[in-house]
Design a protein around this motif. Structure first.
Motif, short mmCIF file in Angstrom:
data_model
loop_
_atom_site.label_atom_id
_atom_site.label_comp_id
_atom_site.label_asym_id
_atom_site.label_seq_id
_atom_site.Cartn_x
_atom_site.Cartn_y
_atom_site.Cartn_z
N GLY A 42 -6.73 15.33 -44.63
CA GLY A 42 -5.89 16.21 -43.98
C GLY A 42 -5.48 15.24 -42.63
N ILE A 43 -4.64 16.10 -41.74
CA ILE A 43 -4.29 15.49 -40.39
C ILE A 43 -4.86 16.59 -39.45
CG2 ILE A 43 -2.56 14.00 -41.15
CD1 ILE A 43 -0.35 16.21 -40.52
N GLU A 44 -5.21 15.95 -38.39
CA GLU A 44 -5.58 16.72 -37.09
C GLU A 44 -4.40 17.10 -36.18
OE1 GLU A 44 -9.37 17.05 -34.08
OE2 GLU A 44 -9.32 15.33 -35.59
N ILE A 45 -4.23 18.00 -35.93
CA ILE A 45 -3.38 18.34 -34.68
C ILE A 45 -4.10 19.48 -33.71
CG2 ILE A 45 -1.19 19.61 -34.01
CD1 ILE A 45 -0.42 18.95 -37.06
N HIS A 46 -4.06 19.14 -32.53
CA HIS A 46 -4.76 19.78 -31.49
C HIS A 46 -3.92 21.11 -31.26
CE1 HIS A 46 -7.57 16.61 -30.88
NE2 HIS A 46 -6.79 15.91 -31.01
N THR A 47 -4.62 21.90 -30.66
CA THR A 47 -4.40 23.33 -30.12
C THR A 47 -3.05 23.50 -29.39
OG1 THR A 47 -6.41 23.94 -30.00
CG2 THR A 47 -5.00 25.35 -28.68
N ASN A 48 -2.80 22.28 -28.44
CA ASN A 48 -1.55 22.41 -27.90
C ASN A 48 -0.36 21.84 -28.69
OD1 ASN A 48 0.40 22.83 -25.79
ND2 ASN A 48 -0.23 20.93 -24.69
N VAL A 49 0.05 22.14 -29.83
CA VAL A 49 0.58 21.71 -30.72
C VAL A 49 2.10 21.78 -30.30
CG1 VAL A 49 0.91 23.84 -32.06
CG2 VAL A 49 1.18 21.64 -33.17
N LYS A 50 2.71 20.59 -30.55
CA LYS A 50 4.23 20.46 -30.26
C LYS A 50 4.91 19.95 -31.37
CE LYS A 50 3.84 21.55 -25.86
NZ LYS A 50 3.91 22.81 -25.66
N ARG A 51 6.14 20.34 -31.78
CA ARG A 51 6.99 20.24 -32.88
C ARG A 51 7.04 18.74 -33.09
NH1 ARG A 51 12.03 23.67 -31.23
NH2 ARG A 51 10.50 24.97 -30.48
N GLU A 52 7.23 17.98 -32.14
CA GLU A 52 7.65 16.42 -32.33
C GLU A 52 6.51 15.97 -32.85
OE1 GLU A 52 10.11 18.14 -29.09
OE2 GLU A 52 7.80 18.14 -29.12
N PHE B 129 4.89 24.72 -35.31
CA PHE B 129 4.63 24.01 -36.53
C PHE B 129 5.98 24.40 -37.38
CE2 PHE B 129 -0.17 24.26 -35.81
CZ PHE B 129 -0.26 23.01 -36.46
N ALA B 130 6.51 25.26 -37.50
CA ALA B 130 7.71 25.64 -38.12
C ALA B 130 8.79 24.75 -37.80
CB ALA B 130 8.14 27.15 -37.98
N TRP B 131 9.06 24.41 -36.48
CA TRP B 131 10.09 23.59 -36.14
C TRP B 131 9.82 22.06 -36.54
CZ3 TRP B 131 14.78 24.69 -36.01
CH2 TRP B 131 15.49 25.92 -35.41
N GLY B 132 8.66 21.77 -36.36
CA GLY B 132 8.01 20.43 -36.60
C GLY B 132 8.23 20.11 -38.10
N LEU B 133 7.93 21.07 -39.11
CA LEU B 133 7.71 21.08 -40.49
C LEU B 133 9.48 20.79 -40.81
CD1 LEU B 133 5.29 23.39 -41.62
CD2 LEU B 133 5.29 21.05 -42.01
N ALA B 134 10.23 21.77 -40.25
CA ALA B 134 11.68 21.67 -40.43
C ALA B 134 12.34 20.29 -40.03
CB ALA B 134 12.44 23.09 -39.71
N ASN B 135 12.09 19.90 -38.65
CA ASN B 135 12.76 18.82 -38.43
C ASN B 135 12.17 17.40 -39.07
OD1 ASN B 135 13.97 20.38 -36.46
ND2 ASN B 135 12.56 19.78 -34.79
N SER B 136 11.07 17.34 -39.97
CA SER B 136 10.80 16.34 -40.64
C SER B 136 11.61 16.17 -41.82
CB SER B 136 9.32 16.57 -41.09
OG SER B 136 9.26 17.39 -42.30
N LYS B 137 12.51 17.17 -41.97
CA LYS B 137 13.50 16.93 -43.17
C LYS B 137 12.71 16.84 -44.75
CE LYS B 137 17.22 16.41 -40.65
NZ LYS B 137 16.78 17.19 -39.51
N LYS B 138 11.57 17.08 -44.62
CA LYS B 138 10.55 16.85 -45.83
C LYS B 138 10.56 18.18 -46.39
CE LYS B 138 9.51 12.50 -45.27
NZ LYS B 138 10.64 11.98 -45.30
N PRO B 139 10.59 18.45 -47.72
CA PRO B 139 10.43 19.79 -48.35
C PRO B 139 8.77 20.13 -48.16
CG PRO B 139 10.66 18.27 -50.26
CD PRO B 139 11.02 17.48 -48.97
N PHE B 140 8.55 21.31 -47.97
CA PHE B 140 7.19 21.92 -47.73
C PHE B 140 7.06 23.28 -48.29
CE2 PHE B 140 9.60 23.13 -43.88
CZ PHE B 140 9.40 24.25 -43.78
N LEU B 141 5.68 23.46 -48.72
CA LEU B 141 5.15 24.60 -49.28
C LEU B 141 4.16 25.19 -48.27
CD1 LEU B 141 4.98 26.97 -51.22
CD2 LEU B 141 3.54 25.58 -52.50
N TRP B 142 4.33 26.23 -47.43
CA TRP B 142 3.47 26.70 -46.26
C TRP B 142 2.96 28.06 -46.60
CZ3 TRP B 142 5.46 27.06 -40.63
CH2 TRP B 142 4.35 27.41 -39.82
N ILE B 143 1.61 28.17 -47.04
CA ILE B 143 0.83 29.05 -46.99
C ILE B 143 0.54 30.12 -45.91
CG2 ILE B 143 -1.10 30.20 -48.21
CD1 ILE B 143 0.52 28.59 -50.18
#
Length: 175
Positions: A112-122, A74-88
């Motif tokens: 919201g968006i759904e992301i399955h258990t086997n989450v990948k940064r891409e 999740f962290a790498w996917g958020l960072a790679n999006s290049k969008k500012p984020f606030l993560w609780i």
């Protein structure tokens, strides 16, 4: 709501609570908070410095747990999006190394968006970019505006939530 009331006459739907607190003319409830965790004022300062609608808000709620590997994806996917984020991130969000059997960021209000258990940064990166710039994200933001308006209407003195709180106080607390 009427359907629930007919089946459960003692049910009082109340909320969002912070909006109801604002309705007290004497501000008797100023000391009450609606957050179970200590807030970091630096987060709010940072958020206020950003353009409206430009920040991705990530929150897994109060019961979701994940592995350290899932957290990193999740962290790498958020960072790679290049969008500012606030993560609780709750202190108890990560447990062990076993992936959990749950889905993330999914709810019945279609905001919201759904992301399955086997989450990948891409996948996270693509979903974040779609959310911020795509048609699905635009629809979600419109839905949020609608829900916020309904919540605000319900917490005015003539709103159903306000009246239910008044009913609860009179019939349960003062009885």
């Amino acid at each position: 709501m009427n359907g629930l009331s007919s089946m459960l006459p003692f049910l009082c739907t109340i909320g969002p609570f912070p909006l109801l607190l604002n309705q007290s003319p004497q501000n008797n409830f100023a000391s009450l908070g609606s957050n179970l965790w200590k807030e970091d004022p630096k987060c709010l300062q940072w958020l206020e410095s950003k353009e409206s609608g430009s920040v991705v808000y990530v929150n897994f709620g109060s019961i979701t747990v994940m592995s350290a590997e899932q957290l990193l994806e999740f962290a790498w996917g958020l960072a790679n999006s290049k969008k500012p984020f606030l993560w609780i991130i709750r202190p108890d969000l990560v447990i062990g190394d076993q992936p959990t059997n749950c889905r993330y960021i999914c709810n019945k209000w279609e905001i919201g968006i759904e992301i399955h258990t086997n989450v990948k940064r891409e996948e996270v990166e693509k979903l974040v970019n779609d959310l911020m710039a795509g048609e699905k994200g635009k629809k979600m933001r419109q839905k949020i505006v609608e829900l916020k308006k309904k919540a605000e209407e319900g917490t005015t003195p003539s709103g159903c939530s306000f009246m239910n709180l008044d009913k609860f106080i009179k019939e349960v607390l003062l009885n």
